[in-house]
Design a protein around this motif. Sequence first.
Motif, mmCIF file in Angstrom:
data_model
loop_
_atom_site.group_PDB
_atom_site.id
_atom_site.type_symbol
_atom_site.label_atom_id
_atom_site.label_comp_id
_atom_site.label_asym_id
_atom_site.label_seq_id
_atom_site.Cartn_x
_atom_site.Cartn_y
_atom_site.Cartn_z
ATOM 1 N N VAL A 228 28.428 44.553 53.342
ATOM 2 C CA VAL A 228 29.456 44.113 52.314
ATOM 3 C C VAL A 228 28.973 44.438 50.817
ATOM 4 N N LEU A 229 29.772 45.258 50.053
ATOM 5 C CA LEU A 229 29.387 45.770 48.614
ATOM 6 C C LEU A 229 30.028 44.874 47.663
ATOM 7 N N SER A 230 31.345 44.179 47.960
ATOM 8 C CA SER A 230 31.692 43.117 46.749
ATOM 9 C C SER A 230 32.668 42.243 47.461
ATOM 10 N N VAL A 231 32.433 41.119 46.824
ATOM 11 C CA VAL A 231 33.574 40.129 47.239
ATOM 12 C C VAL A 231 34.288 39.834 45.979
ATOM 13 N N HIS A 232 35.814 39.829 45.915
ATOM 14 C CA HIS A 232 36.553 39.737 44.734
ATOM 15 C C HIS A 232 37.033 38.462 44.458
ATOM 16 N N LYS A 233 37.242 37.658 45.382
ATOM 17 C CA LYS A 233 37.780 36.158 44.984
ATOM 18 C C LYS A 233 36.822 35.289 45.804
ATOM 19 N N GLY B 212 48.336 41.880 49.446
ATOM 20 C CA GLY B 212 47.755 43.115 49.069
ATOM 21 C C GLY B 212 46.582 42.954 48.238
ATOM 22 N N ASP B 213 46.252 41.740 47.545
ATOM 23 C CA ASP B 213 45.072 41.850 46.746
ATOM 24 C C ASP B 213 43.628 41.943 47.388
ATOM 25 N N LEU B 214 42.895 42.729 46.758
ATOM 26 C CA LEU B 214 41.614 43.135 47.458
ATOM 27 C C LEU B 214 40.541 42.100 47.509
ATOM 28 N N LEU B 215 40.079 41.569 48.695
ATOM 29 C CA LEU B 215 39.426 40.388 48.742
ATOM 30 C C LEU B 215 37.854 40.656 48.995
ATOM 31 N N VAL B 216 37.470 41.832 49.974
ATOM 32 C CA VAL B 216 36.143 41.929 50.238
ATOM 33 C C VAL B 216 36.193 43.685 50.503
ATOM 34 N N VAL C 59 39.246 44.689 52.684
ATOM 35 C CA VAL C 59 39.920 43.577 53.202
ATOM 36 C C VAL C 59 40.790 43.054 52.198
ATOM 37 N N ARG C 60 42.271 43.147 52.716
ATOM 38 C CA ARG C 60 43.060 42.522 51.687
ATOM 39 C C ARG C 60 43.886 41.411 52.206
ATOM 40 N N ALA C 61 44.688 40.739 51.411
ATOM 41 C CA ALA C 61 45.214 39.402 51.533
ATOM 42 C C ALA C 61 46.632 39.526 52.238
ATOM 43 N N PRO C 62 46.674 39.042 53.609
ATOM 44 C CA PRO C 62 47.988 39.525 54.303
ATOM 45 C C PRO C 62 49.383 38.772 53.730
ATOM 46 N N PHE C 63 49.114 37.753 52.772
ATOM 47 C CA PHE C 63 50.237 37.026 52.405
ATOM 48 C C PHE C 63 49.779 36.317 50.833
ATOM 49 N N ASP C 64 50.741 35.728 50.495
ATOM 50 C CA ASP C 64 50.502 35.064 49.164
ATOM 51 C C ASP C 64 49.990 33.590 49.635
ATOM 52 N N GLY C 65 48.843 33.114 48.848
ATOM 53 C CA GLY C 65 48.162 32.060 49.026
ATOM 54 C C GLY C 65 46.949 31.725 48.202
ATOM 55 N N LEU D 92 34.839 37.098 57.605
ATOM 56 C CA LEU D 92 34.428 37.401 56.157
ATOM 57 C C LEU D 92 35.275 36.310 55.155
ATOM 58 N N ILE D 93 36.503 36.148 55.316
ATOM 59 C CA ILE D 93 37.081 35.162 54.300
ATOM 60 C C ILE D 93 38.560 34.587 55.087
ATOM 61 N N LYS D 94 38.676 33.262 54.440
ATOM 62 C CA LYS D 94 39.919 32.752 55.265
ATOM 63 C C LYS D 94 40.775 32.624 54.017
ATOM 64 N N VAL D 95 42.217 32.683 54.317
ATOM 65 C CA VAL D 95 43.371 32.552 53.491
ATOM 66 C C VAL D 95 44.417 31.910 53.834
ATOM 67 N N MET D 96 44.824 30.620 53.160
ATOM 68 C CA MET D 96 45.949 30.002 53.600
ATOM 69 C C MET D 96 46.933 29.698 52.704
#
Length: 403
Positions: A82-87, A96-100, A182-188, A207-211
Amino acid sequence: MLRPTLLALVIASLLAGCGKPAEGDKKKADPASAAASAPSLLVAPEDLQTLGVSAYASGPVITGSIQPERRADLRAELQAIVLSVHKENGERVKRGDLLVRLDDTAIRDSVQSADESARAASQSFDQAERQYQRLKTLQAQGMSSIQAMEDAEIRRNNAQSDLVAAKARVATARQQQQRTEVRAPFDGVVSDRKVSPGDSAQLGKELIKVMDPASMRFEGLVSADRMSELKLGQTVYFRVNGYPQVDFQGKVRRIAQAANANTRQVEVLVDFAGQQQPGVAGLYAEGRVQSSSVSALMVADSALMREGDKAYVWAVADGKIAKTEVRLGARDDRQGLYVVNSGVKQGSQILRNPASTLINGQRVELTKLAATGKVPAMTGSTGAPAAGTAVPALPMASAASAQ
């Protein structure tokens, strides 16, 4: 040294004095005397509640939690660092936002190698295609044999196959490179960040959870013994932990066709009715499915006095208050009222917010408005508190001196 006769008289006097109760103790031990000597209780119309029959929701109890319908557990699709975590947790994200970002050093080399192979295969195919076209023209003019033309066609076809395979390797390599982002699959919002920079991400590691907080629903469980009462579209009234002052309402959207093998409960999905819904997932919720409507006497929780497993109300009748035991039934979560099975009758008057210092049988003095029976209407059409009407917790009136 005292004489025996005098000593006997002293002992008899002491025993007589100890066995004679004081006048104040007599009054204290006699409840009737205590009620008679207590000051009268001045009661205002707002302190009284007239019990009446009201309809309440009857149905199976449903328990569960609030969960988002749109949620994604994003996992590593390859082994990398893992190089970076952006959120961070709680941050809003757009699709589409970059998360990891994962380390793609080795994959970049694979992409470059695949590109070079595809370029060489493309040149070989172009050359084989030109050779085939020349031999085809010469054979039509009778200047080349058919065997030479067929051999050129075979070389052209082989070169074409090599080119297709090379392009496929390029697509695979580029796909692997995209998986390092790793990008966000939807707005949340980000609900749970599982990794930090420097962690080793194994294949399948979370890696990360989005809801999506706008897609909340009530995922509840109902006892299998009551599943015959469940139907799609039924109204559900429930409370959510963390929102004690809000009564939520929903509709049954889906009923599971299989019960849990361990708990023997059936899962029920409930959609929120209206725009108001909790913004936090995982909160405990409990309520009742309104499968039928039942009429009964209802009493507010503020009017009840509890002693262990027993419940009491202070009834007002004949100018006195009486501590009356009542048997309670189910609780209507929508109105916050209890069903009264026995102890009081319809039309009985009770104190809304009784104090702990009341005495059974204590006299009551009603104000002029209350004495004429013109008590403000705090009930619905059936005589019980109207649905959704909050009963104010008014303080008890001050006691008037009986002296």
